[in-house]
Scaffold this motif. Structure first.
Motif: not given
Length: 438
Positions: A51-58, A102-105
């Motif tokens: 499971e994909v998480v895309r973000d930027t440092v806030k 990247l998170k486990s499914k």
């Protein structure tokens, strides 16, 4: 007719013979010979497995909080923070930097991998699978050589920008020719050629430029070539030399600020100021106006003899370069160096400010020769050593094909009006008279 019949029969024989020569694959054998498609990897991982998480440092984000929020065990976070500080200092993640988790499914949806993108090419991987591990890597980059030629219409930066060239190439060129060409006194019609590499990720994402491989600058009709050459392989000392093997670097830089300054006041022993009743008050410095906080650099190698604040000078630094020359940099916001330190040419020694007697942000650059203040813009400053005679033949052999490549780059042809009439252009003269400058 008989001959045509024989030919036709022979053709049919060959056709069926070719078919018979090709053995039919049994279904199970054909399946075995199928080539499996390799997964597409990003940062070395198959994203389809996570499971994909895309973000930027806030603003306010911390590495620890981000990982706890994504179900990483606290001991692993501590291990990364303490054991791998030299590789990845978690305290220095910057706002705006992109990252991927990247998170486990499975039902836990716990973070397995954290990828911090340091820049477009370099990234850091924190692997939480099993015991925590951290390593740095970089994306595959393709270098594409680019040739650019242009004619100055207003200034170098605007001209290169109109050609779609990375702004950093402008800075690189100005630094290479900093000792030989005054970029604030360019003339319309001066022209240049440059060869450099552009870097691309996945063939499409621009990732910056490489160093300049070769350049030619024609100023007032005088061509000056520039070729990088390593003269000391052990120390990896690289300088730019011209077509005659002369070093383009001078002992002193022309200005104590790299870029983005304005020459606001020159050395003038007969200056009169209204505030003082138009009495003569000599100005023995050269003022370079720039925004507060602009880095001030040492114009040559030397030892810091003073770094203090005093009277109208404000905060300043003075450097002794040798038995002949010294320089001083006044009105700093703050100094970066201390007395006794040795600095190299181009090192940042402080920042532009308004301390002392000053009407605006600038650095007053003062130049001593044999104990007497002189005008650095009028001094014939010593140049760096040319290539040693023992290396000269090798250097000339090295630059020969590159110089030929430069010479073969064509300048943009002058634009001729549709009515074919000669009209005045930006240069002093006509398009016909100035065609040799385009």
């Amino acid at each position: 007719m008989g001959r045509k019949y024989v030919v036709a029969v022979w053709a049919l024989f060959l056709l069926f013979s070719c078919k018979e020569d090709k053995p039919e694959l049994k279904p199970d054998l054909a399946q075995e010979l199928q080539v499996e498609e390799e997964p597409v990897l990003n940062f070395g991982f198959d994203f389809d497995q996570y499971e994909v998480v895309r973000d930027t440092v806030k603003w306010g984000d911390s590495f620890g909080e981000l990982m706890l929020k994504n179900k990483v065990d606290y001991p692993k976070i501590v291990t990364v923070s303490e054991k791998y500080r030299d590789t990845f200092d978690v305290r220095k993640i910057r706002v705006g930097k992109p990252y991927v988790i990247l998170k486990s499914k499975d039902t836990t949806l716990g973070a397995q991998i954290f990828i911090y993108q340091n820049d477009k090419v370099n990234y850091t991987v924190v692997d939480f699978r099993d015991s925590a591990q951290v390593y740095k890597s970089k994306k595959a980059v393709r270098f594409v050589e680019r040739e650019v030629a242009g004619t100055i219409r207003n200034n170098l930066s605007a001209t290169l920008d109109s050609l779609g060239v990375d702004y950093n190439v402008t800075i690189d060129l100005s630094e290479i020719y900093a000792w030989t060409i005054d970029f604030f006194r360019l003339e319309k019609g001066d022209r240049f050629k440059v060869i450099y590499d552009e870097r691309y990720i996945n063939d499409t994402v621009y990732a910056g430029r490489g160093p300049i491989k070769a350049a030619l600058f024609e100023h007032k009709g005088k061509p000056v070539y520039a070729f990088p050459y390593v003269t000391d392989s052990l120390k990896n000392i690289l300088d730019y030399y011209d077509q005659d093997a002369n070093n383009l670097r001078s002992t002193f830089l022309r200005a104590p600020i790299k870029f983005g300054y304005r020459l606001s006041s020159r050395y003038n022993l007969k200056r009169r100021i209204a505030y003082y009743g138009y009495r003569v008050r000599p100005h023995k410095g050269t003022d370079y106006a720039a925004p507060v906080g602009t880095p001030i650099i040492a114009t040559a190698d030397g030892t810091v003899t003073e770094s203090r604040r005093r009277g109208g000078n404000g905060k300043y630094v003075k450097i002794r370069h040798n038995g002949t020359y010294s320089t001083q940099y006044l009105h700093m916001k703050a100094q970066k160096v201390k007395r006794g330190e040795f600095v190299r040419q181009g090192d940042v020694i402080g920042w532009v400010g308004m301390t002392g007697n000053t009407g605006g942000p600038h650095v007053c650059y003062r130049f001593w020769k044999n104990g007497r203040q002189v005008d650095p813009l009028r001094e014939k400053l010593p140049t760096a050593e040319p290539i040693a005679d023992s290396l000269r033949t090798a250097y000339m052999d090295y630059i020969h094909p590159i110089k030929t490549q430069l010479d073969c780059i064509e300048y943009e042809a002058p634009k001729v009006p549709e009515n074919n009439m000669i009209t005045l252009n930006e240069n002093h003269g006509t398009t016909q008279n100035q065609s040799h400058l385009n």
